[in-house]
Motif scaffolding. Sequence first.
Motif, mmCIF file in Angstrom:
data_model
loop_
_atom_site.group_PDB
_atom_site.id
_atom_site.type_symbol
_atom_site.label_atom_id
_atom_site.label_comp_id
_atom_site.label_asym_id
_atom_site.label_seq_id
_atom_site.Cartn_x
_atom_site.Cartn_y
_atom_site.Cartn_z
ATOM 1 N N ARG A 170 0.681 -1.199 0.416
ATOM 2 C CA ARG A 170 -0.089 0.088 0.264
ATOM 3 C C ARG A 170 1.272 1.309 0.339
ATOM 4 N N ALA A 171 0.477 2.757 -0.677
ATOM 5 C CA ALA A 171 1.091 3.429 0.099
ATOM 6 C C ALA A 171 0.169 4.773 1.177
ATOM 7 N N ILE A 172 0.959 5.533 1.480
ATOM 8 C CA ILE A 172 0.033 6.445 2.193
ATOM 9 C C ILE A 172 0.359 8.047 1.975
ATOM 10 N N GLU A 173 -0.408 8.456 1.753
ATOM 11 C CA GLU A 173 0.104 9.978 0.759
ATOM 12 C C GLU A 173 -0.305 11.313 1.781
ATOM 13 N N THR A 174 0.779 12.079 2.190
ATOM 14 C CA THR A 174 -0.155 12.963 2.970
ATOM 15 C C THR A 174 -0.029 14.433 1.635
ATOM 16 N N LEU A 175 -1.297 15.342 2.072
ATOM 17 C CA LEU A 175 -1.483 15.873 1.171
ATOM 18 C C LEU A 175 -1.848 17.464 1.683
ATOM 19 N N ASN A 176 -0.649 18.422 1.732
ATOM 20 C CA ASN A 176 -0.465 19.600 2.647
ATOM 21 C C ASN A 176 -1.008 20.633 1.761
ATOM 22 N N ASP A 177 -2.925 21.914 1.815
ATOM 23 C CA ASP A 177 -3.005 21.847 1.238
ATOM 24 C C ASP A 177 -2.233 23.197 1.033
ATOM 25 N N VAL A 178 -1.345 23.883 -0.020
ATOM 26 C CA VAL A 178 -0.857 24.863 -0.158
ATOM 27 C C VAL A 178 -1.507 26.302 -0.878
ATOM 28 N N THR A 179 -2.851 25.687 -0.694
ATOM 29 C CA THR A 179 -3.249 26.906 -2.211
ATOM 30 C C THR A 179 -2.822 28.451 -1.588
ATOM 31 N N GLU A 180 -3.466 28.992 -0.618
ATOM 32 C CA GLU A 180 -3.135 30.329 -0.213
ATOM 33 C C GLU A 180 -1.582 30.758 -0.159
ATOM 34 N N ARG A 181 -0.187 29.717 -0.410
ATOM 35 C CA ARG A 181 0.813 29.890 -0.503
ATOM 36 C C ARG A 181 1.207 30.244 -1.755
ATOM 37 N N VAL A 182 0.348 29.124 -3.041
ATOM 38 C CA VAL A 182 0.423 29.388 -3.930
ATOM 39 C C VAL A 182 0.254 30.957 -4.764
ATOM 40 N N THR A 183 -1.013 30.454 -4.194
ATOM 41 C CA THR A 183 -1.871 32.503 -4.975
ATOM 42 C C THR A 183 -0.705 33.346 -4.130
ATOM 43 N N LEU A 184 -0.391 33.536 -2.536
ATOM 44 C CA LEU A 184 -0.155 34.840 -2.550
ATOM 45 C C LEU A 184 1.489 34.389 -3.587
ATOM 46 N N VAL A 185 1.718 33.615 -3.755
ATOM 47 C CA VAL A 185 3.239 33.552 -5.347
ATOM 48 C C VAL A 185 2.956 34.449 -6.258
ATOM 49 N N LYS A 186 1.846 33.566 -6.295
ATOM 50 C CA LYS A 186 1.306 34.757 -7.533
ATOM 51 C C LYS A 186 1.083 35.726 -8.246
ATOM 52 N N LYS A 187 0.317 36.410 -7.039
ATOM 53 C CA LYS A 187 -0.219 37.401 -6.531
ATOM 54 C C LYS A 187 1.395 38.885 -6.251
ATOM 55 N N LEU A 188 2.341 37.700 -5.628
ATOM 56 C CA LEU A 188 3.497 38.653 -5.698
ATOM 57 C C LEU A 188 4.333 38.867 -7.100
ATOM 58 N N LYS A 189 4.173 37.597 -8.290
ATOM 59 C CA LYS A 189 4.833 37.569 -8.983
ATOM 60 C C LYS A 189 4.015 38.877 -10.055
ATOM 61 N N GLU A 190 3.040 38.527 -9.710
ATOM 62 C CA GLU A 190 1.968 39.906 -11.305
ATOM 63 C C GLU A 190 2.633 40.877 -10.388
ATOM 64 N N SER A 191 2.827 40.838 -8.518
ATOM 65 C CA SER A 191 2.552 42.202 -8.447
ATOM 66 C C SER A 191 4.507 43.647 -9.094
#
Length: 351
Positions: free
Chosen positions: A244-265
Amino acid sequence: MNHDSQQNNQALINSIPDAIMIIDRDCRISMVNNALLAMHGDARENIIGKTCYSILHRQDTACQLPKGDCPFTEVFNTGKKVQAIHRHFTKQNREIMVELSASPLTDASGDIVGMVEVMRDVTASHRIEEESRQSLAFLSSVLEGIGEGVVVMDRDYRILSANKGYLNQVGREREYAVGKHCYEVSHHFDSHCMDNGHECPVRTVFETGNPARAMHVHYDRRKREIYVDCQAYPIKDSSGQVIRAIETLNDVTERVTLVKKLKESEGKYRDLYDNAPDGYYSLDRNGLIVEVNQTFLNLLGYQRDEVVRKKYIEELLADESVQKCHSKFPELKKSGRMENVELILIRKEGS
């Protein structure tokens, strides 16, 4: 049935490796094969003529099982073949799990006169399945206490267990997710992630036995994008095989969105910086040019990669301005200001 026929029939069923028992309409055992004797650890004379419930279940009365659970009742009532898994007991009172198939025996007129049961001891595999189920249940209870999403998958990429963190991420109920392929629930794909151009850390785990990591875009039930940092780890059996495999899934949507906005800025700032009417340049503490705008480059006729981190400011100055720069630059580093200084810059073509 004459004696010769009975002997022939006995020899025939003795050649079959699975345990066989023939039972008449009174629940009495009329014939068994050697495999049945070995399974139950008993002699033929102790079994023939006895009731099936006394031999198989160590009971004095017929089995009181729910409707559909007793092969004897089902076969004689319906005339159909029945398959089931039952708990039997050997002569030594050892409990065994038996996978059985029961079929009717009919006479020349088509009336049911008996039943034949073919049995196979599945105790070991049943125990392994039960231990696996208990292990998975324990693992699920542990995973519920983890805040980030966690799923456990089998080698067919089907979700065996999913914690609240994962279910909240994808906006689904446990009943919907468990049993489905991970790519169906997380990505809304009809086939494996690899078939859709995505790196799959779980596949890497199954192929190499080593942990793996990837950034994925998942979707909730409203098809909203969720950026997830996925880390997959192997679960191995006693022989070291990845089962079997166990997978952890860390939601980084807020961080990715912030990086995108920073790049846009940063992009907007860069556009304003490059198109400013005045030439701008930035220096490190040693006078190396670390940044310039397009106006500065246009003034001197250079390309950006000819100047940035390639030249010191004094290399762009006329001789009479070099000494002035040397005297004023320490002042700038000390006070943070340098005003009203005129310098003569040399264009690339020498003017």
